[in-house]
Scaffold this motif. Structure first.
Motif, PDB file in Angstrom:
ATOM      1  N   TYR A   1       0.840  -1.190   0.000  1.00  0.00           N
ATOM      2  CA  TYR A   1       0.000   0.000   0.000  1.00  0.00           C
ATOM      3  C   TYR A   1       0.879   1.245   0.000  1.00  0.00           C
ATOM      4  O   TYR A   1       1.950   1.268   0.609  1.00  0.00           O
ATOM      5  CB  TYR A   1      -0.904   0.041   1.238  1.00  0.00           C
ATOM      6  N   SER A   2       0.432   2.278  -0.660  1.00  0.00           N
ATOM      7  CA  SER A   2       1.145   3.551  -0.631  1.00  0.00           C
ATOM      8  C   SER A   2       0.843   4.269   0.679  1.00  0.00           C
ATOM      9  O   SER A   2      -0.161   4.004   1.348  1.00  0.00           O
ATOM     10  CB  SER A   2       0.717   4.428  -1.808  1.00  0.00           C
ATOM     11  N   LEU A   3       1.722   5.207   1.039  1.00  0.00           N
ATOM     12  CA  LEU A   3       1.479   6.006   2.235  1.00  0.00           C
ATOM     13  C   LEU A   3       0.201   6.823   2.090  1.00  0.00           C
ATOM     14  O   LEU A   3      -0.538   7.014   3.059  1.00  0.00           O
ATOM     15  CB  LEU A   3       2.671   6.928   2.490  1.00  0.00           C
ATOM     16  N   ALA A   4      -0.082   7.299   0.877  1.00  0.00           N
ATOM     17  CA  ALA A   4      -1.309   8.067   0.652  1.00  0.00           C
ATOM     18  C   ALA A   4      -2.548   7.217   0.922  1.00  0.00           C
ATOM     19  O   ALA A   4      -3.524   7.681   1.527  1.00  0.00           O
ATOM     20  CB  ALA A   4      -1.339   8.598  -0.778  1.00  0.00           C
ATOM     21  N   ARG A   5      -2.521   5.953   0.490  1.00  0.00           N
ATOM     22  CA  ARG A   5      -3.643   5.043   0.739  1.00  0.00           C
ATOM     23  C   ARG A   5      -3.812   4.796   2.228  1.00  0.00           C
ATOM     24  O   ARG A   5      -4.920   4.866   2.760  1.00  0.00           O
ATOM     25  CB  ARG A   5      -3.387   3.724   0.008  1.00  0.00           C
ATOM     26  N   LEU A   6      -2.711   4.521   2.923  1.00  0.00           N
ATOM     27  CA  LEU A   6      -2.782   4.272   4.362  1.00  0.00           C
ATOM     28  C   LEU A   6      -3.268   5.512   5.108  1.00  0.00           C
ATOM     29  O   LEU A   6      -4.069   5.405   6.044  1.00  0.00           O
ATOM     30  CB  LEU A   6      -1.411   3.848   4.881  1.00  0.00           C
ATOM     31  N   SER A   7      -2.796   6.670   4.687  1.00  0.00           N
ATOM     32  CA  SER A   7      -3.198   7.906   5.350  1.00  0.00           C
ATOM     33  C   SER A   7      -4.694   8.160   5.195  1.00  0.00           C
ATOM     34  O   SER A   7      -5.371   8.591   6.135  1.00  0.00           O
ATOM     35  CB  SER A   7      -2.412   9.091   4.789  1.00  0.00           C
TER      36      SER A   7
END
Length: 319
Positions: free
Chosen positions: A257-263
């Motif tokens: 997962y990308s950091l943007a998705r997790l955020s």
């Protein structure tokens, strides 16, 4: 993400990591984050999740549960004592709240609590039966009587994730292998499509030549550094972009997962009723709830996909 993502914002003093894209641990009411024991038990066999269903918020425990470690117990005026299972604001007296404690009497613990401005507070390891609203206390161990076990290390893994190339790690461009290039490559990494994480592995720096990342940077020992970057898509494109500014050892690996998705998931889940706090940890969103016997984790897996959200329970079964 994680503690290594907090250091770079201070001009790369300390551990070398990408800093400004970190997602902080987020208590529901802005309280300072605290940690306690966690559990990910097997979901109840009678529980089924309907996609899109709301998060279950009332999950009674079966048998005895415990906080596992000291938590703040607080009472305001003549109010009932409460267990602060989430964050505690560091004012004086502190500000926090949580499930009401039934059967807890301050008179049983002289010298183990403070009273200030009509607020009583102290730290106790609590054990009892949770009914989804209150905790029927069967045991409360004051902090002074608690034999704390050795803490489990939560330091991030900053090892290199790629196998060592044939012939070993090499510098491909001396002109782009210096302290400035380290800063530039981490900045570029943070803006990559699908960026997940980035850090510098300094394990190849000869022993005794540099006590800290800042010392290694100041002495320009960067030719021993291995820059690690994780992205959720197009590793080849990410590598090309990073190679434009960094000529030293480089390891680019895939992240689920990308950091943007997790955020984005973290922002949504922290607003759910029953969530005490949330953070981005180890490539996943961690959400802390009062108690979970597996049903909240099952809901998270059904809603966001297995592995994206880890539910941590403030109250855990007594072993």
């Amino acid at each position: 993400m994680r503690t290594r993502l907090l250091a770079l914002c201070a001009a790369l003093v300390g551990v070398l990591v990408v800093g400004c894209s970190s997602v902080p641990e987020t208590p529901v009411e802005g309280a300072e984050a605290t940690r306690s024991a966690s559990v990910r038990p097997t979901p109840s066999p009678t529980f089924s999740v309907v996609p899109g269903a709301p998060m279950p918020t009332e999950v009674p425990a079966v048998g005895l549960v415990t906080t596992g470690r000291p938590v703040t117990v607080i009472a305001h005026g003549n109010g009932a004592p409460e267990a602060c299972l989430g964050g505690v604001r560091t004012s004086y007296p502190p500000q926090c709240g949580g499930p009401e404690l039934v059967g807890f009497d301050w008179a049983d613990y002289p010298g183990h609590f403070i009273e200030s401005r009509a607020v009583k507070f102290g730290e106790f390891v609590l054990t009892g039966r949770y009914d989804g609203t209150s905790l029927q206390v069967t045991s409360a161990v004051p902090l002074a009587q608690y034999d704390e076990p050795k803490a489990e290390s939560r330091l991030p893994d900053q090892s290199t994730r790629c196998p060592e190339p044939v012939g070993g790690w090499r510098v491909v461009d001396e002109k782009r292998t210096n302290a400035r290039a380290v800063r530039e490559v981490l900045a570029v990494a943070r803006h990559l499509t699908g960026f997940a994480d980035a850090w510098v592995d300094r394990s190849r720096v000869p022993s005794g030549t540099g006590a800290s990342a800042s010392a290694d940077l100041a002495s320009d020992r960067t030719h021993w550094f291995t820059v690690n970057v994780q992205v959720a898509q197009d590793l080849a494109a990410a590598t090309r972009s990073l190679r434009k500014v960094w000529g030293g050892a480089l390891c680019v690996t895939a992240a689920p997962y990308s950091l943007a998705r997790l955020s984005a998931v973290q922002v949504r889940i922290v607003r759910r009723p029953g969530v005490l706090m949330s953070s981005v940890e180890g490539g996943a969103v961690e959400a802390r709830v009062v108690h979970d016997n597996g049903v909240v984790q099952a809901w998270a897996d059904a809603t966001y996909g297995p592995g994206l959200v880890t539910i941590r329970s403030a109250l855990v079964p007594v072993s």
